[in-house]
Design an enzyme around this catalytic site. Structure first.
Site, short mmCIF file in Angstrom:
data_model
loop_
_atom_site.label_atom_id
_atom_site.label_comp_id
_atom_site.label_asym_id
_atom_site.label_seq_id
_atom_site.Cartn_x
_atom_site.Cartn_y
_atom_site.Cartn_z
N HIS A 1 -3.52 -4.93 -0.40
CA HIS A 1 -3.05 -5.57 0.83
C HIS A 1 -3.11 -7.09 0.69
O HIS A 1 -4.13 -7.71 1.01
CB HIS A 1 -3.93 -5.15 2.02
CG HIS A 1 -3.77 -3.74 2.43
ND1 HIS A 1 -3.04 -3.35 3.54
CD2 HIS A 1 -4.25 -2.58 1.90
CE1 HIS A 1 -3.08 -2.04 3.67
NE2 HIS A 1 -3.81 -1.54 2.68
N GLU B 1 -1.82 -9.28 2.51
CA GLU B 1 -1.88 -9.93 3.82
C GLU B 1 -3.29 -10.28 4.25
O GLU B 1 -3.49 -11.22 5.06
CB GLU B 1 -1.21 -9.05 4.89
CG GLU B 1 -1.94 -7.79 5.29
CD GLU B 1 -1.64 -6.58 4.43
OE1 GLU B 1 -1.90 -5.44 4.87
OE2 GLU B 1 -1.17 -6.78 3.29
N CYS C 1 0.83 -1.20 0.00
CA CYS C 1 0.00 0.00 0.00
C CYS C 1 0.87 1.25 0.00
O CYS C 1 1.54 1.53 -0.97
CB CYS C 1 -0.99 -0.03 1.17
SG CYS C 1 -2.32 1.18 1.01
#
Length: 538
Positions: free
Chosen positions: A509, A511, A383
């Site tokens: 993102h 994750e 990001c």
């Protein structure tokens, strides 16, 4: 019929209700049931999107663009599912919905009150899962601690649902059993008082789980059962575990799933055993790995361990599947200077530059990225980490010494990161914000395409700035490839360096999408590159 399970907490906060709820969901899912988890948060914010990470930890984002509590990350990682806006409800949203209904006249002039209007709205959000017909179990975690004034409407809603649904609903109460070193014994009195507080609100817990650092004896369990009106076999200990990923197996050993099934009316002889084969395989890798892989996490909120929770867990998954033990070093970007960067990153095999709004600490990120780029250290920017990669490259490779973004310096001549066009965004918090999952087309022949093994992917976003297309050709000519773009808007989603072993930035993102059973390919590739780095350069 859908069964409803509520998880409440007592004595102290941060006992791990989210991990417990996710672990129970994991066990029931492993028995073949359809399960979802939900979090009810008692704060008045409509969502955690406006909360400082120091206040509340990570802000998790669902595929449908909802900014949610970090426990939803645990739910997704443990159950290998995707959560949505309906999986996280706050008091702010409950009141907002009720007030909007009152303004529309939905209550036909009645006086709007906590009971029944607020509690009805809470119940509506819980029961919607059961009414969908998609789930056998809905596990709802209630934030905060029993006795908190903020949680009272939720506890009242639980009381009503238990009364209405009988054996199709049960309450699990998680409490803390402190160990007094001077007396050399565990004390159950706080648990007794916590249960009494719950009973005063009209809720009798069906199962009590005792969080403890020491083993709880059968005699102590009998005592808790007697004083709290709970079956002895429904008093379960949750002793500190070596990893959060061992908790499901610990709860299985304590027969939590069996007790839940028994109390909700199932014949255990007709329910298949939990198949934890894949989970055990992951845990074996996680706990047996000894070779270290050293990763530095550079960010502005590293003092709080939960601020980058999903990144930490994604790295843990990837390291375990690569048969390595993650050694994560957190580096506060505010503290980085050109003079100390070499010493701060000494021995590190990979660098992750974390997300984070605002300009505090951003110059330290630029320094860390320059060091990684020039020294061929594997580096992942997420990001704003990707945006920092772009700015650093513009300054030190393209020669735009004033390169910056609209957010950091509106006077700069070279805004290589720019405010997004409102046509591409969702409106949130009074500002432009891109939230949720969006498609990304990968350029063939790039490292990103090789990693994903696909031409089109979808990843989750949470940002309001983007790569400035005006400079794209210049960046590409200098060696920074825009390897992933949104097929509709052209938004640059992924950048990578052509002449670097592993240097990738993502506007999204990754994750948020990594789970125990499906670790994210970007993290797998990054960790493998970090492992190779030690063999090549150290």
């Amino acid at each position: 019929m859908t069964k409803y399970i509520f998880v409440t907490g007592g004595v102290a906060s941060s006992l791990g209700k989210g991990i417990l709820a996710a672990s129970l969901g994991n066990l029931l899912q492993a028995r073949g049931f359809r399960v979802t988890n939900q979090k009810l948060d008692p704060y008045i914010n409509v969502d955690p999107g406006t909360l400082n990470p120091y206040e509340h930890g990570e802000c998790f984002v669902t595929v449908d663009g909802h900014e949610a509590d970090l426990d939803l990350g645990h739910y997704e990682r443990f159950l290998n599912i995707q959560t949505h806006k309906s999986n996280n409800i706050t008091t702010g949203r409950i009141y907002q919905n009720v007030i909007e209904k009152e303004r529309r006249g939905d209550y036909l002039g009645k006086t709007v009150q906590i009971i029944p209007h607020i509690t009805d709205e809470i119940k509506r959000n819980i029961m919607a899962f059961g009414q969908s017909g998609e789930f056998d179990f809905v596990i709802t975690e209630i934030g905060g601690t029993v006795g908190d004034i903020e949680s009272l409407p939720y506890i009242e809603a639980v009381r009503q649902i238990k009364w209405e649904y009988g054996h199709d609903c049960l309450c699990i109460h998680l409490t803390y059993v402190p160990y007094l070193n001077a007396a050399k014994e565990l004390k159950t009195k706080p648990t007794q008082h916590s249960v009494q507080e719950l009973q005063k609100a009209g809720v009798q817990p069906d199962i009590i789980i005792l969080r403890t650092e020491h083993h709880v004896s059968d005699e102590l369990k009998r005592k808790v059962a007697l004083f709290c009106n709970v079956d002895q076999h429904a008093v379960i200990q949750s002793e500190d575990a070596s990893s959060i990923y061992r908790v499901p197996l610990n709860m299985q050993e304590e027969h939590l799933d069996e007790v839940v099934l028994e109390k909700t009316g199932f014949d255990l002889s007709k329910v298949k055993k939990a198949d934890m084969t894949d989970w055990n395989a992951f845990l074996q890798k996680l706990e047996s790995a000894t070779a270290p892989v050293r990763i530095a996490l550079v960010g502005k909120y590293v003092q709080l361990q939960d601020a980058y929770k999903s990144i930490q867990e994604s790295l843990t998954h990837a390291a375990a599947y690569s048969d390595h033990k993650l050694i994560l070093t957190s580096i506060l970007s505010d503290d980085i200077t050109s003079d100390n960067i070499a010493s701060l990153l000494e021995g590190q095999q990979g660098i992750v530059v974390a997300p984070g709004f605002g300009n505090r600490g951003v110059e330290g990120k630029f320094i860390a990225l320059k060091y990684a780029r020039e020294n061929n250290i594997p580096c992942l920017g997420i990001c704003m980490g990707m945006q920092a990669m772009v700015i650093e490259f513009a300054r030190n490779v393209l020669g735009y010494k004033d390169a910056n973004s609209m957010e950091f310096d509106e006077r700069t001549k070279h805004n290589v990161i720019d405010m997004m066009d409102d046509q591409k965004t969702m409106i949130n918090k009074g500002a432009s914000m891109r939230l949720g999952a969006y498609p990304c087309r990968l350029k063939q022949g790039t490292k990103a395409a090789e990693i994903y093994q696909s031409g089109l992917i979808a990843e989750r976003h949470r940002h309001r700035y983007e790569f400035n297309h005006k400079y794209q050709a210049e960046f590409e000519a200098a060696g920074m490839c825009c390897s992933g773009t949104n097929p509709d808007s052209g938004l640059v989603e992924i950048i990578e360096l052509k002449n670097h072993p592993w240097y990738i930035g993502t506007q999204f993102h990754p994750e948020y999408s990594s789970t125990v059973l499906n670790p994210h390919p970007l993290f797998i590739s990054f960790v493998k590159a970090a492992i190779d780095f030690v063999g090549t350069h150290c």
